[in-house]
Scaffold this motif. Structure first.
Motif, mmCIF file in Angstrom:
data_model
loop_
_atom_site.group_PDB
_atom_site.id
_atom_site.type_symbol
_atom_site.label_atom_id
_atom_site.label_comp_id
_atom_site.label_asym_id
_atom_site.label_seq_id
_atom_site.Cartn_x
_atom_site.Cartn_y
_atom_site.Cartn_z
ATOM 1 N N LYS A 198 0.834 -1.214 0.000
ATOM 2 C CA LYS A 198 0.000 0.000 0.000
ATOM 3 C C LYS A 198 0.867 1.261 0.000
ATOM 4 C CE LYS A 198 -3.792 2.171 2.595
ATOM 5 N NZ LYS A 198 -4.643 2.083 3.804
ATOM 6 N N LYS A 199 1.890 1.284 0.864
ATOM 7 C CA LYS A 199 2.778 2.447 0.947
ATOM 8 C C LYS A 199 3.601 2.602 -0.337
ATOM 9 C CE LYS A 199 3.326 2.533 5.989
ATOM 10 N NZ LYS A 199 4.276 2.347 7.108
ATOM 11 N N LEU A 200 4.037 1.471 -0.896
ATOM 12 C CA LEU A 200 4.846 1.515 -2.112
ATOM 13 C C LEU A 200 4.038 2.088 -3.279
ATOM 14 C CD1 LEU A 200 7.505 0.835 -3.538
ATOM 15 C CD2 LEU A 200 6.608 -1.456 -3.960
ATOM 16 N N LYS A 201 2.806 1.615 -3.440
ATOM 17 C CA LYS A 201 1.952 2.117 -4.527
ATOM 18 C C LYS A 201 1.721 3.612 -4.394
ATOM 19 C CE LYS A 201 -0.612 -2.078 -5.772
ATOM 20 N NZ LYS A 201 -1.939 -2.758 -5.728
ATOM 21 N N LYS A 202 1.532 4.058 -3.147
ATOM 22 C CA LYS A 202 1.301 5.482 -2.894
ATOM 23 C C LYS A 202 2.537 6.307 -3.252
ATOM 24 C CE LYS A 202 -0.294 8.605 0.768
ATOM 25 N NZ LYS A 202 -0.630 8.719 2.214
ATOM 26 N N SER A 203 3.718 5.711 -3.088
ATOM 27 C CA SER A 203 4.963 6.461 -3.312
ATOM 28 C C SER A 203 5.419 6.463 -4.773
ATOM 29 C CB SER A 203 6.093 5.881 -2.447
ATOM 30 O OG SER A 203 6.547 4.636 -2.959
ATOM 31 N N LEU A 204 4.848 5.585 -5.621
ATOM 32 C CA LEU A 204 5.342 5.430 -7.003
ATOM 33 C C LEU A 204 5.355 6.736 -7.807
ATOM 34 C CD1 LEU A 204 3.933 1.933 -8.048
ATOM 35 C CD2 LEU A 204 6.282 2.557 -7.453
ATOM 36 N N PRO A 205 4.277 7.560 -7.772
ATOM 37 C CA PRO A 205 4.338 8.826 -8.521
ATOM 38 C C PRO A 205 5.474 9.729 -8.047
ATOM 39 C CG PRO A 205 2.074 8.323 -7.873
ATOM 40 C CD PRO A 205 2.952 7.357 -7.154
ATOM 41 N N LEU A 206 5.695 9.768 -6.711
ATOM 42 C CA LEU A 206 6.776 10.597 -6.175
ATOM 43 C C LEU A 206 8.142 10.052 -6.570
ATOM 44 C CD1 LEU A 206 5.665 11.644 -2.571
ATOM 45 C CD2 LEU A 206 6.231 13.154 -4.474
ATOM 46 N N ARG A 207 8.264 8.731 -6.626
ATOM 47 C CA ARG A 207 9.537 8.125 -7.031
ATOM 48 C C ARG A 207 9.890 8.522 -8.471
ATOM 49 N NH1 ARG A 207 11.441 3.932 -3.609
ATOM 50 N NH2 ARG A 207 9.927 3.301 -2.013
ATOM 51 N N LYS A 208 8.892 8.518 -9.350
ATOM 52 C CA LYS A 208 9.115 8.929 -10.743
ATOM 53 C C LYS A 208 9.499 10.401 -10.816
ATOM 54 C CE LYS A 208 6.049 5.532 -12.911
ATOM 55 N NZ LYS A 208 4.779 5.327 -13.651
ATOM 56 N N GLU A 209 8.825 11.214 -9.988
ATOM 57 C CA GLU A 209 9.133 12.649 -9.949
ATOM 58 C C GLU A 209 10.558 12.869 -9.473
ATOM 59 O OE1 GLU A 209 8.318 16.954 -9.757
ATOM 60 O OE2 GLU A 209 7.772 15.236 -11.005
ATOM 61 N N LEU A 210 10.989 12.092 -8.485
ATOM 62 C CA LEU A 210 12.350 12.202 -7.951
ATOM 63 C C LEU A 210 13.380 11.883 -9.036
ATOM 64 C CD1 LEU A 210 14.168 12.621 -5.426
ATOM 65 C CD2 LEU A 210 14.052 10.144 -5.080
ATOM 66 N N GLU A 211 13.159 10.810 -9.763
ATOM 67 C CA GLU A 211 14.093 10.427 -10.825
ATOM 68 C C GLU A 211 14.156 11.506 -11.908
ATOM 69 O OE1 GLU A 211 16.275 7.874 -10.990
ATOM 70 O OE2 GLU A 211 15.641 7.626 -8.909
ATOM 71 N N ARG A 212 13.001 12.071 -12.241
ATOM 72 C CA ARG A 212 12.959 13.123 -13.269
ATOM 73 C C ARG A 212 13.750 14.347 -12.822
ATOM 74 N NH1 ARG A 212 10.553 17.750 -14.324
ATOM 75 N NH2 ARG A 212 9.379 17.763 -12.365
ATOM 76 N N VAL A 472 8.914 -1.461 8.144
ATOM 77 C CA VAL A 472 8.373 -1.007 6.862
ATOM 78 C C VAL A 472 8.560 0.505 6.828
ATOM 79 C CG1 VAL A 472 6.337 -0.799 5.384
ATOM 80 C CG2 VAL A 472 6.663 -2.867 6.749
ATOM 81 N N LEU A 473 9.363 1.006 5.891
ATOM 82 C CA LEU A 473 9.630 2.438 5.807
ATOM 83 C C LEU A 473 8.420 3.175 5.243
ATOM 84 C CD1 LEU A 473 13.339 2.463 4.555
ATOM 85 C CD2 LEU A 473 12.451 2.345 6.880
ATOM 86 N N GLN A 474 8.423 4.501 5.400
ATOM 87 C CA GLN A 474 7.244 5.295 5.038
ATOM 88 C C GLN A 474 6.887 5.215 3.556
ATOM 89 O OE1 GLN A 474 8.063 9.369 6.051
ATOM 90 N NE2 GLN A 474 9.947 9.447 4.881
ATOM 91 N N ASP A 475 7.876 4.879 2.698
ATOM 92 C CA ASP A 475 7.604 4.780 1.268
ATOM 93 C C ASP A 475 7.455 3.341 0.787
ATOM 94 O OD1 ASP A 475 7.649 7.618 0.514
ATOM 95 O OD2 ASP A 475 9.736 7.518 1.157
ATOM 96 N N GLY A 476 7.302 2.410 1.740
ATOM 97 C CA GLY A 476 7.018 1.028 1.380
ATOM 98 C C GLY A 476 8.215 0.111 1.274
ATOM 99 N N ASP A 477 9.421 0.597 1.545
ATOM 100 C CA ASP A 477 10.600 -0.277 1.530
ATOM 101 C C ASP A 477 10.511 -1.258 2.706
ATOM 102 O OD1 ASP A 477 11.173 2.119 0.045
ATOM 103 O OD2 ASP A 477 13.258 1.468 -0.054
#
Length: 485
Positions: A198-212, A472-477
């Motif tokens: 659940k946390k990982l799915k929520k973080s996916l858009p932010l992860r893409k933004e971070l890479e960009r 479980v870290l806040q971003d789903g790790d």
């Protein structure tokens, strides 16, 4: 029926009295743990990023455990394994704040299985070899009068047939069962996979933004890399990159000297001993601008520092002086230069008789928080800046051959570690597999080999971090200990 009902009511009343007499309030617990907090608080580990991170994460999990103990009716207690780096005490000091030295620390691991604050506090203090004498004064006020104690503060043990007949759970049996239960990798993944997904799915858009953001800034400024000293969340990292991006737009002229450099977001601004540009996350653009303006001066100091390392190397038979970011405190360029300069002057005064180039191929790092030299598993010497020159000479001569063997083994170990990480990532369809800096290569290799013997469908698409604890870290790790059961 009335008899059993009355007996149950009496048991409940007396049990409450018994518990009240031996439990602490939340405020009392915090007060009782003051010596522990002074020994492990991350603020005292500023020079030791790896140990600081372990203590930060363990404190979060401990605080969650203590909060749960204070929730009315909370019954789901799972054994919680914690690891802390505990600062060593000074022998003759009565003041808590002054009794801990900065000279060293030790790792302590323990498992909490207790169901009340008092037992938990005592377990923590005893596990860390800290005094529990002050607990007595905190519990005196909670003790009933002597007359009351003789009649009410008496442990009640019903016959086992009572629990069989009524269907109620035997508290002693429950406690014994909880103590027998040990967290295993499979059981922990069963309980935490859904939350992590659940946390990982929520973080996916932010992860893409971070890479960009990272790609765009690296390309625009021609940076070698952008890193973070600590494990901040994805949202926090995006915010830091947005902040740097705004500075680029507002003051592009001050960033002309960053080409080919690495930017590290950390606790303070400056240039690191490794030559990376440090941007303090609490500093405003004004401070960052000053750092970028000072870069030419930093580059001059870096050249002087490299020259100083060469001079030390010549005095020590050609041994190479290195700085390893992952293993050493995050020092500024100025701090590291002062350390090298002091050590160099000490060597010049001692005139150690090292044969020129006799130690070529060997490596050493300088450490200001140790008193005895040691040899790392990767083959480099770890030399205290306060080390006696005669002791230094004897130790290097005695361990030179072992150091050369370790250096050869280092290459093999690094290759084996990378291969196992790649194989494990592919086998379990992980999105990412990584380790905390405090986990050694030997520990990572052992962990991966054991993981590959298991069938773990839960891990597909996950981010797995090898650590010293479960979390479980806040971003789903998912964090698992390297020596998982």
């Amino acid at each position: 029926t009335f008899y059993y009902f009355a007996r149950l009511c009496l048991e409940k009343i007396l049990l409450q009295r018994v518990l009240q007499s031996r439990t602490l309030s939340g405020a009392d617990a915090i007060n009782a743990l003051r010596p522990f907090y002074f020994a492990v608080h991350p603020d005292f580990f500023g020079q030791h990023p790896k140990e600081r991170e372990v203590n930060e994460n363990s404190l979060k999990r401990l605080n969650g455990y203590l909060e749960n103990l204070q929730k009315p009716g909370f019954r789901s207690f799972k054994p919680t394994q914690l690891t802390f780096y505990v600062r060593e005490r000074e022998p003759n000091s009565s003041n808590i704040q002054e009794s801990f030295s900065a000279s060293g620390f030790r790792a302590v691991s323990f498992t909490l299985r207790t169901r009340d604050l008092l037992s938990t506090v005592l377990d923590i203090l005893n596990s860390c070899s800290l005094s529990t004498e002050h607990i007595q004064s905190l519990t005196v006020s909670a003790q009933p009068h002597k007359e009351e104690k003789s009649t009410l503060n008496r442990p009640i043990k019903w016959d086992k047939t009572y629990y069989s007949f009524t269907g109620f759970k035997d508290p002693e049996e429950e406690l014994e069962q909880a103590q027998r239960v040990e967290t295993t990798l499979i059981s922990w993944l069963d309980d935490n996979e859904a939350s992590a997904v659940k946390k990982l799915k929520k973080s996916l858009p932010l992860r893409k933004e971070l890479e960009r953001l990272k790609f765009e800034l690296s390309h625009q400024l021609q940076l070698s890399d952008i890193r973070w000293q600590r494990s901040w969340g994805i949202a926090h990292r995006c915010s830091q990159l947005h902040s740097l991006g705004r500075l680029v737009q507002q003051r592009p002229e001050v960033l002309k000297n960053v080409k080919g450099r690495t930017v590290v977001f950390t606790d303070r601004s400056g240039m690191s001993a490794a030559g990376h540009i440090m941007l303090g996350t609490m500093d405003v653009h004004h401070h960052w601008t000053k750092i970028f303006e000072r870069l030419p001066n930093y580059y001059k100091l870096q050249k002087r520092l490299l020259l100083l390392e060469d001079r030390i190397s010549q005095l020590l038979g050609g041994i190479q002086v290195i700085y390893i970011e992952e293993l050493q405190p995050l020092l500024t360029l100025e701090e590291y230069y002062e350390t090298l300069d002091s050590f160099y002057n000490k060597l010049c005064d001692s005139r150690l008789p090292f044969h020129p180039r006799s130690l070529r191929g060997l490596q050493m790092i300088l450490e200001s928080d140790r008193y005895a030299p040691s040899l790392h598993e990767f083959g480099h010497f770890m030399i205290p800046t306060v080390c006696d020159p005669a002791t230094l000479q004897w130790f290097i001569f005695a361990k030179a051959q072992e150091a050369r063997e370790n250096l050869k083994r280092k290459e093999e170990m690094m290759i084996a570690e990378k291969e196992l990480i790649d194989t494990s990532t592919e086998r379990f369809s992980l999105d990412r597999l990584y380790k905390e800096p405090s986990v050694s290569s030997a520990q990572m290799i052992e962990c991966c080999k054991r993981l590959l013997e298991e069938s773990l469908p839960y891990l597909q698409g996950m981010h797995l971090c090898i650590s010293h604890f479960y979390s479980v870290l806040q971003d789903g790790d998912l964090c698992i200990p390297w020596n998982w059961k």
